[in-house]
Design an enzyme around this catalytic site. Structure first.
Site, PDB file in Angstrom:
ATOM      1  N   LYS A 192       2.818  -6.912   4.127  1.00 20.12           N
ATOM      2  CA  LYS A 192       2.115  -5.631   3.963  1.00 20.12           C
ATOM      3  C   LYS A 192       0.837  -5.678   4.773  1.00 20.12           C
ATOM      4  O   LYS A 192      -0.017  -6.536   4.528  1.00 20.12           O
ATOM      5  CB  LYS A 192       1.825  -5.372   2.483  1.00 20.12           C
ATOM      6  CG  LYS A 192       1.044  -4.079   2.240  1.00 20.12           C
ATOM      7  CD  LYS A 192       1.009  -3.698   0.767  1.00 20.12           C
ATOM      8  CE  LYS A 192       0.179  -2.439   0.551  1.00 20.12           C
ATOM      9  NZ  LYS A 192       0.183  -1.998  -0.861  1.00 20.12           N
ATOM     10  N   ASP A 201      -2.398   3.673  -9.980  1.00 22.26           N
ATOM     11  CA  ASP A 201      -1.548   4.522  -9.126  1.00 22.26           C
ATOM     12  C   ASP A 201      -0.090   4.279  -9.511  1.00 22.26           C
ATOM     13  O   ASP A 201       0.761   4.024  -8.677  1.00 22.26           O
ATOM     14  CB  ASP A 201      -1.798   4.185  -7.655  1.00 22.26           C
ATOM     15  CG  ASP A 201      -1.243   5.249  -6.701  1.00 22.26           C
ATOM     16  OD1 ASP A 201      -0.920   6.360  -7.170  1.00 22.26           O
ATOM     17  OD2 ASP A 201      -1.135   4.964  -5.505  1.00 22.26           O
TER      18      ASP A 201
END
Ligand code: ADP
Ligand code: MG
Length: 393
Positions: free
Chosen positions: A123, A228
């Site tokens: 990532k 989130d």
């Protein structure tokens, strides 16, 4: 942004040293002047350094910037990607790089593999890609760090994500196993799954719903709120199981932690409620599964918390300090419901306003010709490069 590893093949040992020097110089120079690059790289003067600089600029790893006083160079995201990739390669965390599997607003996700061929995910955090606009408005805060600000913030995001995943994984939370972090990148276990968003129906929505709420509550009991918790950040593994309804058991795995907050955060209750409401709303909309009873409630969740086992406190003590968390939070705010329903990471200035362009001065391509004979064939591991290139990057 595509991670183009094509130029890895052509970088010489000196090129790498110069690239590192630009990175280092960027920490306290908006534009790194050539003499400083030369000094940090510890290379003799003359045309050598200029050729290295030109090589790097040509492939977009550094960019030439002019300002009123002098010309200088800054590292690009591409340059930072190369440095991180090279570090992961040297420490044997990454052996080959595969396809890009995700493009978030603030990250790029690639499949990679370890030397033993274990599938992993790389990532790359890209804070400020969309709205790297904060810099001008935060001159005081970012004084001497203007060029480095996006790098610095992306690095904070990676460090934070890795730190949280590490303790969560160790404590048995369903998150991918974190493998390493370097600069703005995290290497983690690849989860063979679909995001909840891509799943049209589940045999037993009530069970999955209860599991997700249980994760939210269990996190809060350990001092954390994801922040989130949406259908893009919940990956669902389908595990064949004859005993389960429909012959498959669904196992949720939670990802994406740069916005995680402590239950001591001033807005903790709001974040907690928002995470829970997000799951509730999604299950109603997508699976027509409705729960009448309200909750779970933040106050109930933290009642069960053991002050001795707080993971927020542990992460803070382990290196991702409260000061770092504040710095990151100052720029990154999750605005749920943006885009296609995904929590959107927005970079804001102090007053919560998006601000205009960051970089002053004009960016130029430096396309001087480089003599191919000058390249050092020993500079990189050519096999690694072959693998990288053959793997469609
Ligand atoms: P962003 O911060 O950009 O939202 P995420 O960490 O949520 O980044 O990752 C974006 C997407 O990449 C996810 O929705 C998922 O599809 C995929 N992804 C991320 N991490 C993994 C992983 N460890 N295994 C499999 N897929 C992943
Ligand atoms: Mg995400």
């Amino acid at each position: 942004m595509k991670l183009d590893t094509g130029a890895l093949r052509y970088l010489t040992t000196e090129d790498w040293r110069v690239l590192q020097a630009v990175e280092q110089g960027s920490k306290n120079h908006d534009l790194v002047p050539t003499p400083l690059i030369q000094q940090i790289a510890g290379l003799r003067g003359g045309s050598g350094v200029h050729r290295n600089i030109s090589n790097l600029a040509k492939v977009g790893l550094i960019a030439k910037v002019k300002n009123a006083k002098y010309d200088g160079y800054r590292l690009t995201y591409g340059g930072l990607d190369y440095l991180a990739l090279n570090t992961h390669r040297k420490s044997s965390h990454i052996y080959s790089l595969g396809n890009q599997i995700g493009v978030g607003k603030e990250s790029d996700i690639y499949i990679t593999a370890s030397p033993s061929n274990r599938p992993l995910v790389l990532k790359l955090h890209r804070l400020g890609r969309i709205s790297f606009r904060t810099v001008k408005a935060n001159r005081d805060y970012l004084r001497n760090r203007q060029t480095g600000s996006w790098m610095y913030l992306s690095r904070l995001a990676a460090q934070k994500e890795h730190a949280f995943m590490k303790v969560l994984y160790r404590e048995g939370f369903p998150v991918p196993e974190p493998v390493a972090w370097n600069r703005h990148t995290v290497v983690m276990e690849f989860i063979d799954s679909f995001p909840l968003r891509q799943i049209d129906s589940v045999p037993d929505p009530g069970k999955l719903y209860a599991e997700l709420m249980e994760i939210i509550v269990r996190l809060a009991q350990r001092g954390l709120i994801h922040g989130d918790f949406n259908e893009f950040n919940i990956l669902v593994k389908e595990i064949p199981d004859a005993k389960a309804e429909g012959g498959v058991r669904l196992e949720p795995i939670v990802i994406d932690f740069p916005q995680t907050v402590s239950t001591n955060h001033v807005n903790a209750e709001m974040y907690f409620d928002r995470d829970a409401a997000c799951v509730k709303r999604y299950f109603e909309r997508r699976f027509k599964f409705t729960v009448e009873e309200p909750g779970p409630f933040f106050k109930d969740a933290i009642k069960g918390a053991d002050p001795e086992r707080r993971l927020d406190v542990e992460v803070e003590a382990s290196g991702f300090s409260r000061k770092m968390a504040k710095e990151l939070e100052r720029f990154v705010e999750v605005v749920p419901g943006g885009g296609e329903g995904e929590g959107e990471v927005e970079v804001v200035d102090e007053d919560g306003q998006g601000v205009d362009d960051a970089h002053e001065g004009e960016v130029e391509d430096d396309d001087e010709e480089v003599d191919e004979d000058e390249q050092d064939p020993q500079a990189n591991d050519p096999e690694m490069i072959e693998r990288l290139e053959s793997l469609n990057v």
